[in-house]
Design a protein around this motif. Structure first.
Motif, short mmCIF file in Angstrom:
data_model
loop_
_atom_site.label_atom_id
_atom_site.label_comp_id
_atom_site.label_asym_id
_atom_site.label_seq_id
_atom_site.Cartn_x
_atom_site.Cartn_y
_atom_site.Cartn_z
N TYR A 1 0.91 -1.20 0.12
CA TYR A 1 -0.18 0.04 0.24
C TYR A 1 0.85 1.39 -0.04
O TYR A 1 0.66 2.15 -0.94
CB TYR A 1 -0.93 -0.02 1.22
CG TYR A 1 -1.84 1.42 1.31
CD1 TYR A 1 -3.01 1.19 0.59
CD2 TYR A 1 -1.24 2.27 2.17
CE1 TYR A 1 -3.77 2.32 0.65
CE2 TYR A 1 -2.02 3.42 2.11
CZ TYR A 1 -3.50 3.56 1.50
OH TYR A 1 -4.21 4.47 1.46
N GLU A 2 1.73 1.30 0.86
CA GLU A 2 2.69 2.24 1.04
C GLU A 2 3.54 2.73 -0.25
O GLU A 2 3.72 3.82 -0.83
CB GLU A 2 3.74 2.41 2.21
CG GLU A 2 4.56 3.59 2.49
CD GLU A 2 3.88 4.57 2.78
OE1 GLU A 2 4.22 5.80 2.71
OE2 GLU A 2 2.65 4.62 3.36
N GLU A 3 4.11 1.60 -1.00
CA GLU A 3 4.77 1.76 -2.20
C GLU A 3 3.88 2.27 -3.21
O GLU A 3 4.09 3.22 -4.06
CB GLU A 3 5.15 0.32 -2.56
CG GLU A 3 6.34 -0.20 -1.73
CD GLU A 3 6.85 -1.45 -2.12
OE1 GLU A 3 6.16 -2.29 -2.72
OE2 GLU A 3 8.03 -2.19 -1.44
N GLN B 1 1.14 4.25 -2.99
CA GLN B 1 0.59 5.52 -2.68
C GLN B 1 1.69 6.38 -2.56
O GLN B 1 1.73 7.71 -2.96
CB GLN B 1 -0.36 5.40 -1.53
CG GLN B 1 -1.65 4.68 -1.94
CD GLN B 1 -2.34 5.31 -2.87
OE1 GLN B 1 -2.76 6.47 -2.57
NE2 GLN B 1 -2.62 4.66 -3.83
N SER B 2 2.91 6.25 -1.87
CA SER B 2 3.85 7.33 -1.62
C SER B 2 4.57 7.79 -2.73
O SER B 2 4.62 9.08 -2.89
CB SER B 2 4.87 6.68 -0.73
OG SER B 2 5.68 5.67 -1.40
N LEU B 3 4.74 7.07 -3.78
CA LEU B 3 5.38 7.64 -5.10
C LEU B 3 4.16 8.33 -5.74
O LEU B 3 4.66 9.52 -6.49
CB LEU B 3 6.08 6.44 -5.85
CG LEU B 3 7.22 5.85 -5.32
CD1 LEU B 3 7.50 4.59 -6.08
CD2 LEU B 3 8.37 6.77 -5.19
N ARG B 4 3.09 8.04 -5.81
CA ARG B 4 2.05 8.81 -6.40
C ARG B 4 1.70 10.04 -5.87
O ARG B 4 1.58 10.97 -6.43
CB ARG B 4 0.86 7.84 -6.49
CG ARG B 4 0.81 6.83 -7.68
CD ARG B 4 -0.55 5.93 -7.57
NE ARG B 4 -0.18 5.13 -8.98
CZ ARG B 4 0.35 4.09 -9.01
NH1 ARG B 4 1.04 3.60 -7.93
NH2 ARG B 4 0.41 3.44 -10.25
N LYS B 5 1.94 10.11 -4.50
CA LYS B 5 1.82 11.39 -3.90
C LYS B 5 2.82 12.35 -4.01
O LYS B 5 2.66 13.55 -4.04
CB LYS B 5 1.72 11.13 -2.17
CG LYS B 5 0.24 10.47 -1.82
CD LYS B 5 0.17 10.08 -0.23
CE LYS B 5 -1.09 9.29 0.14
NZ LYS B 5 -0.94 8.88 1.32
N GLN B 6 3.88 11.86 -4.53
CA GLN B 6 4.91 12.99 -4.79
C GLN B 6 5.05 13.30 -6.32
O GLN B 6 5.81 14.24 -6.65
CB GLN B 6 6.50 11.96 -4.74
CG GLN B 6 6.64 11.62 -3.19
CD GLN B 6 7.80 10.61 -3.40
OE1 GLN B 6 8.47 10.55 -4.11
NE2 GLN B 6 8.06 9.97 -2.05
#
Length: 159
Positions: A2-4, A6-11
């Motif tokens: 999940y973190e992988e 979402q985190s890149l997309r949030k950047q």
């Protein structure tokens, strides 16, 4: 996973704002996203093919969201493969109808059809302006969105 996912997309917005939409940095960022997506997809396909669509009661709310997100971010062939499984999962209470709506819209657009719920936003390649992708019966979109637990199209677009 999940973190992988979402985190890149949030950047994305920050990378684009700093370096530009067509910059080498933006292209490199998308390459990272694509790499993570492909690794996550292998893991999620193994889960879905072996166990089916697991509900929040088994893997938690975030785990359940991860199943959806990884399929949502995959190619059309994969989306079409797991769409019936997700429909059944919604009927059985093992997936959210709002998530299914997003997947239904994405699949429809990729097949050259109009979306149902207005969840997919396009971007003009020349101007960079965002727009709601083609939509069936726009006058009644908020009724359809409400039935699956999505807010109004106006609120969605304002975000």
């Amino acid at each position: 996973m999940y973190e992988e996912d979402q985190s890149l997309r949030k950047q994305i917005r920050d990378v684009e704002a700093e370096f530009g939409r067509d910059s080498k940095e933006m292209k490199a960022h998308w390459a990272k996203i694509i790499e993570k997506d492909s690794i996550n997809l292998i893991k999620i396909q193994n889960i879905l093919d072996e166990r089916g669509w697991l509900g929040s009661d088994v893997i938690g709310r975030q785990g359940n969201s991860t199943l959806f997100l990884v399929i949502q971010h995959s190619d059309l062939e994969i989306q079409e493969k797991y769409l019936p499984m997700m429909r059944d999962a919604v009927d059985e209470g093992n997936a959210r109808a709002s998530s299914l709506a997003l997947l239904e819209d994405r699949v429809a657009l990729r097949k050259g059809e109009k979306q149902i719920y207005g969840s997919q936003i396009g971007r003009d390649p020349e101007t960079g302006e965002f727009y709601v992708s083609p939509l069936i019966d726009p006058e009644n979109v908020d009724k359809r969105r409400a039935k699956v637990g999505l807010g109004s199209i106006a609120d969605y677009v304002s975000n």
